[in-house]
Design a protein around this motif. Structure first.
Motif, PDB file in Angstrom:
ATOM      1  N   LEU A 327      10.602  -3.225  -2.789  1.00  9.80           N
ATOM      2  CA  LEU A 327      11.328  -2.604  -3.901  1.00  9.80           C
ATOM      3  C   LEU A 327      10.370  -2.106  -4.981  1.00  9.80           C
ATOM      4  N   LEU A 328       9.303  -2.860  -5.217  1.00 11.54           N
ATOM      5  CA  LEU A 328       8.342  -2.432  -6.236  1.00 11.54           C
ATOM      6  C   LEU A 328       7.749  -1.080  -5.854  1.00 11.54           C
ATOM      7  N   GLN A 329       7.304  -0.965  -4.588  1.00 13.12           N
ATOM      8  CA  GLN A 329       6.694   0.304  -4.208  1.00 13.12           C
ATOM      9  C   GLN A 329       7.739   1.419  -4.141  1.00 13.12           C
ATOM     10  N   LYS A 330       8.958   1.067  -3.737  1.00 15.45           N
ATOM     11  CA  LYS A 330       9.991   2.104  -3.655  1.00 15.45           C
ATOM     12  C   LYS A 330      10.282   2.651  -5.058  1.00 15.45           C
ATOM     13  N   LEU A 331      10.397   1.698  -5.990  1.00 15.62           N
ATOM     14  CA  LEU A 331      10.682   2.103  -7.364  1.00 15.62           C
ATOM     15  C   LEU A 331       9.552   2.994  -7.909  1.00 15.62           C
ATOM     16  N   MET A 332       8.332   2.533  -7.718  1.00 14.49           N
ATOM     17  CA  MET A 332       7.193   3.270  -8.257  1.00 14.49           C
ATOM     18  C   MET A 332       7.045   4.627  -7.562  1.00 14.49           C
ATOM     19  N   ARG A 333       7.163   4.617  -6.249  1.00 16.55           N
ATOM     20  CA  ARG A 333       6.935   5.871  -5.515  1.00 16.55           C
ATOM     21  C   ARG A 333       8.016   6.883  -5.822  1.00 16.55           C
ATOM     22  N   ILE A 337       4.619   7.261  -8.707  1.00 15.37           N
ATOM     23  CA  ILE A 337       3.466   6.395  -8.980  1.00 15.37           C
ATOM     24  C   ILE A 337       2.941   5.832  -7.668  1.00 15.37           C
ATOM     25  N   ASN A 338       1.677   6.106  -7.372  1.00 13.60           N
ATOM     26  CA  ASN A 338       1.125   5.625  -6.107  1.00 13.60           C
ATOM     27  C   ASN A 338       0.200   4.429  -6.248  1.00 13.60           C
ATOM     28  N   SER A 339      -0.212   4.129  -7.462  1.00 15.18           N
ATOM     29  CA  SER A 339      -1.125   2.997  -7.658  1.00 15.18           C
ATOM     30  C   SER A 339      -0.363   1.676  -7.578  1.00 15.18           C
ATOM     31  N   VAL A 340      -0.028   1.323  -6.337  1.00 13.65           N
ATOM     32  CA  VAL A 340       0.663   0.061  -6.077  1.00 13.65           C
ATOM     33  C   VAL A 340      -0.243  -0.741  -5.156  1.00 13.65           C
ATOM     34  N   TRP A 521       1.519  -5.253   3.109  1.00 11.44           N
ATOM     35  CA  TRP A 521       1.043  -4.055   3.811  1.00 11.44           C
ATOM     36  C   TRP A 521       2.207  -3.335   4.472  1.00 11.44           C
ATOM     37  N   LEU A 522       3.039  -4.116   5.178  1.00 11.21           N
ATOM     38  CA  LEU A 522       4.170  -3.512   5.889  1.00 11.21           C
ATOM     39  C   LEU A 522       5.136  -2.844   4.920  1.00 11.21           C
ATOM     40  N   ALA A 523       5.307  -3.479   3.748  1.00 11.87           N
ATOM     41  CA  ALA A 523       6.272  -2.949   2.779  1.00 11.87           C
ATOM     42  C   ALA A 523       5.721  -1.733   2.034  1.00 11.87           C
ATOM     43  N   GLY A 524       4.435  -1.488   2.171  1.00 15.20           N
ATOM     44  CA  GLY A 524       3.849  -0.336   1.489  1.00 15.20           C
ATOM     45  C   GLY A 524       3.287  -0.662   0.122  1.00 15.20           C
ATOM     46  N   ALA A 525       3.017  -1.944  -0.140  1.00 11.67           N
ATOM     47  CA  ALA A 525       2.409  -2.298  -1.424  1.00 11.67           C
ATOM     48  C   ALA A 525       0.893  -2.140  -1.357  1.00 11.67           C
ATOM     49  N   VAL A 526       0.478  -1.002  -0.887  1.00 10.34           N
ATOM     50  CA  VAL A 526      -0.923  -0.600  -0.872  1.00 10.34           C
ATOM     51  C   VAL A 526      -0.967   0.830  -1.398  1.00 10.34           C
ATOM     52  N   PRO A 527      -2.063   1.241  -2.004  1.00 15.80           N
ATOM     53  CA  PRO A 527      -2.052   2.515  -2.721  1.00 15.80           C
ATOM     54  C   PRO A 527      -2.104   3.754  -1.836  1.00 15.80           C
ATOM     55  N   HIS A 528      -2.404   3.569  -0.551  1.00  9.66           N
ATOM     56  CA  HIS A 528      -2.596   4.755   0.296  1.00  9.66           C
ATOM     57  C   HIS A 528      -1.525   4.906   1.361  1.00  9.66           C
ATOM     58  N   ARG A 529      -0.583   3.966   1.404  1.00 12.91           N
ATOM     59  CA  ARG A 529       0.436   4.038   2.446  1.00 12.91           C
ATOM     60  C   ARG A 529       1.782   3.594   1.907  1.00 12.91           C
ATOM     61  N   GLY A 530       2.817   4.174   2.486  1.00 14.28           N
ATOM     62  CA  GLY A 530       4.165   3.734   2.174  1.00 14.28           C
ATOM     63  C   GLY A 530       4.592   2.649   3.143  1.00 14.28           C
ATOM     64  N   PRO A 531       5.877   2.334   3.175  1.00 14.13           N
ATOM     65  CA  PRO A 531       6.374   1.301   4.084  1.00 14.13           C
ATOM     66  C   PRO A 531       6.061   1.652   5.532  1.00 14.13           C
TER      67      PRO A 531
END
Ligand code: SF4
Ligand code: FES
Ligand code: FES
Lengths: 790, 174
Positions: A327-333, A337-340, A521-531
């Motif tokens: 959810l954090l990365q979904k919200l930010m993306r 915002i990609n710096s997750v 990693w799977l959820a996409g909480a990395v700055p270069h990849r999504g879920p």
């Protein structure tokens, strides 16, 4: 298989197994105290006596192997008489005051005496009493209650591999004791509480706070390391009373590390935050959720419109749940915002685009003990992942060879076949040496540019030995530990590990930090990849870069950068400068109050549902055991409502399962190309520019996350290394510094004053400094050169 | 000097001082009698050697040094030293009188011997005479039941004891 008969019924049994094992398997009860399926057979309590046809005397079921046609009677008159007599003997010296004993209601002796004991004792003599030992803050003793089953001693000897308790004296004077004044320091010590059949060893934090029959148990997953040990949370109404292991043969067996057992004590810490807080005109005020969420959404929007999405970083703890990461990365993306990121302590992520879908152990956790050769790179495995350490110990007891390259000669409870203890900036050279030595005999096809990199390398004798060990054995595994992952040249080390893996046909695995790196990693909480590894239009900043980049706004989920960041000084400077900082945290801490503008109270691990993905890629979901205190809410709910507040589409989840399932579909559908086995690895074989004294940093076992830092019993435990600058005698002499003196550690403009400890285990020319401690929160980068002065 | 907490609060031992070369040599003679991975089997002999060199008793430091030398947990050495009655963990007299009070000796009248010894020496079991000459100890079966009651002193067994015989023996000691 052979056939035996128990109480008139016929059963198939493994030849050589003990009567008690067969009976346990088919559910025929035989009373016992000293027998435990995970420990060696002592046969010293005699409680398990049964009648065996043709045997003149009753036989101990735990130590009598089955033979074909054997006829066993567990409740014949002869068996019953024997069992009752043993019970009578056991109760001669045991106090009969169950109502004032902490074990009452869950005591094996109490249960068995109900069935086999007499109502009245024939003994009028005085009972013996035994002095209690102070074993430290985790284990309470009442040694008068001990029945000398020696389970605790056998556990330390056989499983923990480190004996602190023993049976001194003889006959009726035998005592279980440390003999000298000594606090237990093993990281799995709490298991002796579960093993002790009586109230002699009990949990100190839990002691006298509840009765077993008042408790409900809820299944959960331990939140501190990448094993995902299974636990039960024991609660009374809405209060967590304790945590105990939930048996899972493929993960933690019957054991639990002390960290996983006692971290719950932080749940009721006085630092718990019960209401949202916002800073208005520089004054903190408690508020309601509606106001707080509006405040946060407005704050983020403002920075977004004024400076754009690149000026916002969202960083989460690696122990946050998969749902929170998603959810954090979904919200930010959705906001652009990609710096997750979640890689708290890592600094070199330059190879991230070659990374697999998630960092994995490469094998199943239960397969650890089946390996023949294991190379540990920068891993303090026993402290980082106690259960993995235990499995490796089991491997060595089977004859496995363990090799280790490390910057500190960590004491381990297994044999190291070979070790290299060297400064972190030498790891690269040593690994290159091993690769070179292996390449001489390997038939593996290597790209020429890799071979070119190794051209100049001359393997040393010890590197040759490592290579020779790695060439033998069938099942081989290379494991990267925390120091390797947090290393300034981590990418090169990973490339070299891969290379050595290819050359020696060994698997390469990662012992990731936190409970849920794989999930993140799977959820996409990395700055270069999504879920599920999805490509992003553009990469954001990784945690370490982002935290040091003086962005305009930060969103922190479950982290405290002064303790958690790879460079706390830089992170705190950035945060102090930022216009808007939000933290979601279960705790209200001085740091957060200083640099954030809003703190949203979130649930602790016992109060939220969610999913952890462990290092082998196993998804384990769990429910909340109790409700979060006050107005604190599960992190995923906070993120979901914040999404609504920001008017983002597709943020209408009702349960965390919906979040998980949305991700699961993506992961299951992901076609992810296998990673390039040989990332470029430009740095291979080149010595990094390093001058002077090198710093080695570890986030020690009870400093790795906000939960354990808030747990007083863990903080007080003897397992905790004192905060200091550790160095070997030679370096202290060269610097003309005395053991115990206060010294200054200087890293550019960052510094700290700490006591010096001379410690022979630290690699030459290095200092070991623990992070995650208030005394070291002012320091800079975790690795690299430092200055030490008086 | 402090080490990582794995050592807990264990003090570090200066081996050269605590186990001097000649003592280590004596211990080595026992170590070689066992397979190399069973070094620990020498613990009984090592403790005896170390105790004899320390006026008949063992200090914690000595036990720790033996543990380190034989590569075994300290507590395992404490277990041995507290199990066997021939080791003493407190200062003792010049002569240790170990009176067996196990079954056979009991049947053959060790009570009488005990009473006599206590009276003559003015001490109870586990105590040392004020002049530091004798320590009286109660020990388990000495394996000499055929000639019970039995007393054990240094390398000698004194068998078929009577109070008179005890007096004779004690009178003969310096
Ligand atoms: S303390 Fe408990 S586990 Fe240990 S020997 Fe005594 S009864 Fe058994
Ligand atoms: S359980 Fe068999 S003797 Fe103790
Ligand atoms: S009982 Fe005294 S020597 Fe055996």
């Amino acid at each position: 298989m052979i056939e035996i008969e128990i109480d008139g019924k016929t059963f198939q049994a493994e030849p050589g197994s003990m009567i008690i094992e067969v009976a346990d398997k088919v559910g025929i009860p035989i009373p016992r105290f000293c027998y435990h399926k995970k420990l060696s057979i002592a046969a010293n309590c005699r409680m398990c006596l049964v009648e065996v046809e043709k045997a003149p005397k009753p036989m101990p079921a735990c130590a009598t192997p089955v033979t074909p046609g054997m006829k066993i009677l567990t409740c014949s008159q002869k068996a019953r008489e024997a069992q009752k007599s043993v019970m009578e003997f056991l109760l001669i010296n045991h106090p009969l005051d169950c109502p004032i004993c902490d074990q009452g209601g869950e005591c094996e002796l109490q249960d068995v005496s109900l069935g086999y004991g007499k109502g009245i004792s024939r003994f009028t003599e005085g009972k013996r009493s035994v002095k209690d030992d102070d074993l430290g803050p985790l284990i309470a003793t009442e040694m008068t209650r001990c029945i000398q089953c020696t389970r605790c001693v056998r556990f330390e000897q056989e499983v923990a591999g480190f004996r602190e308790l023993g049976a001194t004296g003889r006959g009726e004077n035998m005592e279980i004791t440390t003999f000298i004044k000594h606090s237990i320091s093993h990281e799995m010590s709490g298991n002796i509480i579960d093993l002790c059949p009586v109230g002699a060893l009990t949990s100190k934090p839990y002691r006298f706070s509840a009765r077993a029959w008042e408790l409900d148990q809820v299944e959960a997953v331990a939140p501190h390391d990448c094993i995902g040990s299974n636990i039960y949370v024991h609660k009374r109404v809405q209060e967590v009373m304790r945590v105990v292991p939930r048996e899972n043969e493929t993960l933690n067996e019957t054991w639990l590390s002390d960290r996983d057992r006692y971290a719950y004590t932080a749940v009721n810490s006085p630092a718990r935050l019960h209401k949202p807080m916002i800073k208005v005109n520089n004054v903190w005020q408690e508020t309601d959720w509606a106001t707080a969420l509006e405040f946060v959404a407005d704050g983020l929007q403002k920075v977004l419109t004024q400076y754009g999405p690149k000026q916002i970083g969202a960083f989460a703890a690696p122990s946050a749940t998969t749902e929170e990461h998603y959810l954090l990365q979904k919200l930010m993306r959705t906001l652009g915002i990609n710096s997750v990121d979640h890689r708290l302590h890592q600094t070199d992520v330059s190879d991230q685009k070659y990374a697999p879908l998630y960092p994995s152990l490469g094998i199943k956790i239960e397969e650890l003990e089946l390996q023949d050769t294991i190379l540990l790179i920068g891993s303090n495995i026993q402290r980082e992942q106690p259960i993995a350490g235990h499995r490796i110990r089991k491997a060595t007891l089977r004859g496995a060879q363990v090799l280790s390259i490390n910057a500190v000669d960590y004491p381990v409870n297994f044999n190291l076949a070979e070790k290299i203890i060297t400064a972190p900036d030498h790891f690269n050279l040593n690994l290159a040496g091993i690769a070179k030595a292996l390449s001489a005999q390997s038939k593996a096809d290597l790209p020429t540019q890799i071979l070119d990199l190794l051209k100049e390398i001359q393997p040393s004798a010890i590197e040759q030995k490592f290579a020779a060990q790695l060439s033998s054995g069938e099942k081989k595994l290379i494991l990267l530990g925390a120091v390797a992952q947090n290393h300034p040249e981590a990418a090169t080390l990973r490339a070299l590990a891969q290379l050595i893996g290819t050359l020696s046909s060994a698997k390469v695995g990662c012992l990731t930090e936190g409970a849920n790196s794989a999930g993140a990693w799977l959820a996409g909480a990395v700055p270069h990849r999504g879920p599920a590894g999805a490509a992003l239009p553009e990469s954001g900043l990784a945690m370490n870069t982002g935290l040091g980049a003086s962005l305009r706004a930060y969103f922190l989920l479950g982290i405290e950068p002064e303790f958690d960041a790879a460079n706390p000084a830089a992170a705190v400077a950035s945060l102090n400068k930022a216009e808007f900082v939000v933290a979601c945290s279960p705790f209200k801490t001085d740091g957060l109050l200083q640099y954030t503008h809003a703190i949203l109270p979130i649930a602790a691990f016992t109060e939220t549902s969610g999913t952890y993905v462990n290092a082998e890629g196993r998804w384990q979901s769990f429910n909340a055991a109790v409700a979060a205190p006050g107005e604190a809410r599960p992190g995923w709910k906070v993120l979901r409502v914040l999404g609504n507040q920001l008017n983002l589409a597709d943020f209408d989840y009702v349960t965390s399962e919906q979040v998980r399932d949305e991700l699961r579909v993506l992961v299951d559908a992901a076609v992810f190309p296998l990673p390039n086995p040989h990332p470029k690895g430009d740095g291979i074989g080149k010595r990094a520019e390093g001058k002077g004294i090198m710093r080695i940093t570890e986030w020690p076992i009870y400093s790795i996350d906000n939960m354990v830092r808030q747990s007083q019993p863990l903080q007080d435990s003897a397992t905790n290394e004192p905060t200091a600058v550790y160095m070997n005698e030679k370096l202290a002499k060269d610097l003309q510094l005395q053991d115990g003196a206060m010294v200054k550690v200087i890293q550019g403009s960052a510094q700290a004053e700490l006591p010096l400890m001379v410690d022979a285990r630290i690699a030459a020319g290095c200092v070991w400094i623990p992070a995650g401690r208030p005394e070291t929160a002012t320091l800079g980068a975790a690795f690299g050169s430092v200055e030490i002065i008086m | 000097m402090l080490f990582f907490a794995r050592r807990g609060d264990f003090e570090i031992i200066n081996m050269t001082n605590v186990l001097p070369e000649n003592i280590r040599q004596q211990i080595d003679e026992w170590i070689v009698k066992y397979p190399p991975e069973q070094r620990q089997s020498a613990v009984l002999s090592a403790l005896t050697i170390v105790q004899n060199n320390n006026n008949g008793w063992l200090t914690e430091e000595l036990m720790d040094a033996v543990a380190e030398y034989l590569n075994m947990p300290r507590i395992a050495v404490y277990e041995v030293a507290t199990f066997y009655t021939m080791y003493d963990l407190k200062p003792v007299g010049r002569h240790k009188i170990g009176l067996c009070t196990n079954v056979s000796c009991m049947l053959m009248g060790c009570e009488k011997i005990a009473k006599h010894l206590k009276k003559r020496l003015g001490v109870e079991f586990g105590e040392t005479t004020a002049d530091g000459k004798f320590t009286l100890k109660e020990v388990e079966c000495l394996g000499a039941c055929a000639s019970a009651p039995v007393v054990h002193m240094g390398d000698h067994y004194y068998e078929n004891l009577t109070p008179e015989k005890i007096d004779e023996i004690l009178d003969g000691l310096k």
